[in-house]
Structure formats: structure tokens, C-alpha cells
Design an enzyme around this catalytic site. Structure first.
Site, PDB file in Angstrom:
ATOM      1  CG  HIS A 261      -2.076  -0.984   1.085  1.00  0.00           C
ATOM      2  ND1 HIS A 261      -2.546  -1.472  -0.121  1.00  0.00           N
ATOM      3  CD2 HIS A 261      -2.820  -1.596   2.055  1.00  0.00           C
ATOM      4  CE1 HIS A 261      -3.534  -2.320   0.110  1.00  0.00           C
ATOM      5  NE2 HIS A 261      -3.719  -2.428   1.405  1.00  0.00           N
TER       6      HIS A 261
ATOM      7  CG  HIS B 120      -7.840  -0.227   2.267  1.00  0.00           C
ATOM      8  ND1 HIS B 120      -8.297  -0.796   3.431  1.00  0.00           N
ATOM      9  CD2 HIS B 120      -6.953  -1.107   1.746  1.00  0.00           C
ATOM     10  CE1 HIS B 120      -7.689  -1.963   3.615  1.00  0.00           C
ATOM     11  NE2 HIS B 120      -6.878  -2.179   2.601  1.00  0.00           N
ATOM     12  CB  SER B 121     -14.292   2.231   2.518  1.00  0.00           C
ATOM     13  OG  SER B 121     -14.117   3.632   2.504  1.00  0.00           O
TER      14      SER B 121
ATOM     15  CD  GLU C 168      -8.285  -3.489  -0.545  1.00  0.00           C
ATOM     16  OE1 GLU C 168      -7.112  -3.141  -0.800  1.00  0.00           O
ATOM     17  OE2 GLU C 168      -8.568  -4.433   0.228  1.00  0.00           O
TER      18      GLU C 168
END
Length: 375
Positions: free
Chosen positions: A126, A197-198, A336
């Protein structure tokens, strides 16, 4: 009308106003005064809150089949919790410059090898130690329905070549859609793979697990991984495996089946290869989720070739959210949209390489609705 307030004035914890102090936070952020919380709202009563720290969606208030609203994304009431979060769960953030993993933190472009931070076992995850989720973004435009955030990543920031100009636009439509538009340009060839990225729980954040949510993924194949969650390069059929979500089923139905891939991921934490009859660059259905108790549904559309489905395997009850409730094991799921993990080291995968003169441009839609069928 513009609605924005500082985290210090607006965020509450246990129903009291927080007096934010930078001394409570790590040294990763210095420009605290520029961090604000922005509220989007539509004519249907849905609201979305976004902060320019990490371009994080901190709240989504979504109606159920009876018109009752609940916050369906995991997160915090306090800025320092986002900054100092244990295990860095990336709640609600934009991650990059490369979302997901790059094997051993290395890739090559035109014969030159670049070394990135190794922050996930022996791999890069990430965007590194201070990825796009941990920086303060500029706000270029804001009104009730839309916010445009931008960030300029410097050449060799976190080890990536090229000065990268990035913008992310969140638009809240009156039919309860969050439309996310990504743009980027560079002055050197560099990999780019941005995603949102919830973590979602359609019952409401902090309200138990998501194992009873019914999920469909529009994919006949997925990318199996090794023990470090790096793709092997194979595009494997989901048929007759726990990874078959081509028809709706509860997330928890097959999660305990003995399967090497589930063991490696601690559950589902894999990339699915989306079915595409349309041309590249067109929006296609990626996934659909329904929650039987509240009737809330989430449909994901994207221009991307893949989607990472992660079902909160590393949540363990230590983190407490906005409701004050612990985020249980598998208390949220992520969808995602992305190019495939470790694509810079897999030339057979769709390329993530962005060159000078080109524009990175993708779109993802989170569409909320209800099934209106009482259970």
C-alpha cells in the site's frame, strides 16, 4: 454551501468534544492545521464525510429499507486514532502510489531496479511506510456534492521514480452513489495502482461481523498467492472452490473450508479477475453485496481489471470505532478495485506502468440501495 470544520472542533469521542493536540500523534504529520473534515450531502438524505488526511472517507450515512440511516464504514472519531492506529488498517483511505503488495519491495523499469520500503513481512504494501493514506492532501474544489483532492508525490518518495501528480474526486449523487475518479501524471516511468480502502459493514459499523452478508463477484477467475500473499502468476478458475462468488452466497459460508489459499490469507484476501465483455476503460459490474437484516445493498462498478476482496481477517477486537464498539474479527469487508497485486513483476498481468505524457485515469462507483424485502 460549503461545510467544513476542523477535526479538533468536529470529531467527538464518547459524546464529548475532543480538543485535539498534535502531541498525541506520531511525527509523520506536521501540517495539522490544514487537516479538515468535509461533509457531502445529497437530496436523498445520505451524507459522506471526507478528510484531507489520507483522503479518508470517515463516515457514510446510508438508509436501510425503513429509511433509518446508519454509518456503514469502519473508522474513528479522532484524528490521532487514524494517525496512530495499531496495525495501520487503512480505514477509508486512498492507498498508493501502489495499492496492494509488491514482492520483496522491488521492481525494475528499463533495466534499473528500484527498492521500496518492506512493510508487510518481506514485501511492500500500500505504498510504503508513509503512503498516500498518511499524507495531507490539498483540497482543490469542494461543494455539497463533490470534493477534489490532490497530492504531489516527489521523485523517489518511498522509493518510486518520478514526480507524480495525483487527484481523487469523490462525488455523492442524489441516487446514493459515491463516484470515485482517479487521475495521475508523471515525469518518469513509474507504476501506479490507486484504490479506495473503506471497510464496510452494511448493518452499521461496530455491529457484529459481516459473515451473513451475501456477496456476488463478477469474476470466473482469481489470482492465487503464495504464503506471503504474492500472486503466483496463475489465473485460476473459481469453479468448485470457496472462491466462487459468481452467484450470491453468504461471505461466511465457505470461509472455514480446508483450502490452502484460505490458509494463506487467513480467509478471503485475494484478487479476482473481473469478467469483461466491454472494452477496457468501460465501467463493469465488479461486485454486489446485500445485508438481509437491514436490506442495504452495495453494488461496485469499476473500470479496473481486478478487485481485492478482503473480509477483515486481521481485525481482532482491539480497535474500537465511532460507535465505541470493538471491531470484531471479520467485522468489515473491503472491495478494493485495482490492477493486480505485484503487477510490476508479472509482465503477463495488465500493466500498471505510467509514462510521461500519459494520463492514469480510472473510475469506481459505490452504489447504495435497499432490497425492500422484509426478512
Amino acid at each position: 454551501m460549503k461545510t467544513f470544520i476542523s477535526f479538533a472542533a468536529a470529531f467527538t469521542f464518547v459524546a464529548s468534544i475532543l480538543s485535539f493536540s498534535p502531541s498525541h500523534c506520531s511525527g509523520e504529520v506536521s501540517d495539522f492545521d490544514s487537516i479538515k473534515l468535509y461533509t457531502l450531502k445529497n437530496d436523498s438524505g445520505m451524507t459522506a464525510k471526507v478528510t484531507n488526511y489520507g483522503a479518508i472517507i470517515t463516515s457514510l450515512m446510508v438508509p436501510d429499507r425503513n429509511g433509518e440511516h446508519a454509518d456503514v464504514v469502519l473508522g474513528y472519531d479522532r484524528l490521532e486514532d487514524y494517525i496512530n492506529a495499531v496495525d495501520k488498517p487503512y480505514f477509508g483511505a486512498i492507498v498508493g502510489r501502489y495499492g496492494n503488495r509488491i514482492a520483496k519491495g522491488e521492481f525494475s523499469i528499463d533495466g534499473e531496479t528500484y527498492s521500496l520500503a518492506v512493510n508487510n513481512g518481506e514485501n511492500h504494501l500500500h505504498g510504503g511506510v508513509i503512503g498516500f493514506d498518511k499524507v495531507v492532501w490539498d483540497v482543490d474544489l469542494f461543494d455539497d456534492h463533490q470534493i477534489v483532492l490532490s497530492y504531489h508525490a516527489k521523485d523517489m518518495e518511498e522509493g518510486y521514480p518520478g514526480n507524480l501528480a495525483v487527484s481523487v474526486t469523490y462525488t455523492l449523487t442524489d441516487d446514493n452513489r459515491i463516484v470515485i475518479d482517479y487521475h495521475a501524471t508523471t515525469d518518469k516511468r513509474t507504476p501506479v495502482n490507486l484504490t479506495q480502502h473503506s471497510y464496510f459493514n452494511l448493518k452499521g459499523e461496530g455491529n457484529g461481523t459481516i459473515l451473513d452478508h451475501r456477496l456476488t463477484i463478477n469474476a470466473d477467475r482469481f489470482t492465487p498467492v503464495d504464503a506471503g500473499l504474492i500472486p503466483t502468476g496463475e489465473l485460476r478458475s473459481v469453479a468448485s472452490t470457496p472462491f466462487d462468488f459468481t452467484t450470491a452466497k453468504p461471505i461466511g459460508r465457505d470461509i472455514h473450508i480446508e483450502n490452502e489459499q484460505l490458509t494463506f490469507g487467513g480467509g478471503f484476501d485475494h484478487n479476482w479477475v473481473l469478467n469483461r465483455s466491454e472494452s477496457d476503460g468501460e465501467l463493469v459490474l465488479a461486485a454486489h453485496v446485500s445485508e438481509p437484516e437491514t436490506g442495504r445493498t452495495l453494488t461496485v462498478l469499476t473500470t479496473e481489471p481486478g478487485i481485492q476482496f478482503y473480509c477483515g481477517n486481521f481485525l481482532d477486537g482491539r480497535l474500537r470505532g465511532k460507535s465505541g464498539q470493538a471491531y470484531l474479527h471479520r467485522g468489515g469487508f473491503c472491495l478494493e478495485t485495482q490492477h493486480f497485486p505485484d503487477s510490476p513483476n508479472h509482465p503477463e498481468f495488465p500493466s500498471t506502468l505510467l509514462a510521461p505524457g500519459e494520463t492514469y485515469q480510472t473510475q469506481t462507483v459505490f452504489a447504495f440501495s435497499t432490497d425492500n424485502v422484509s426478512r
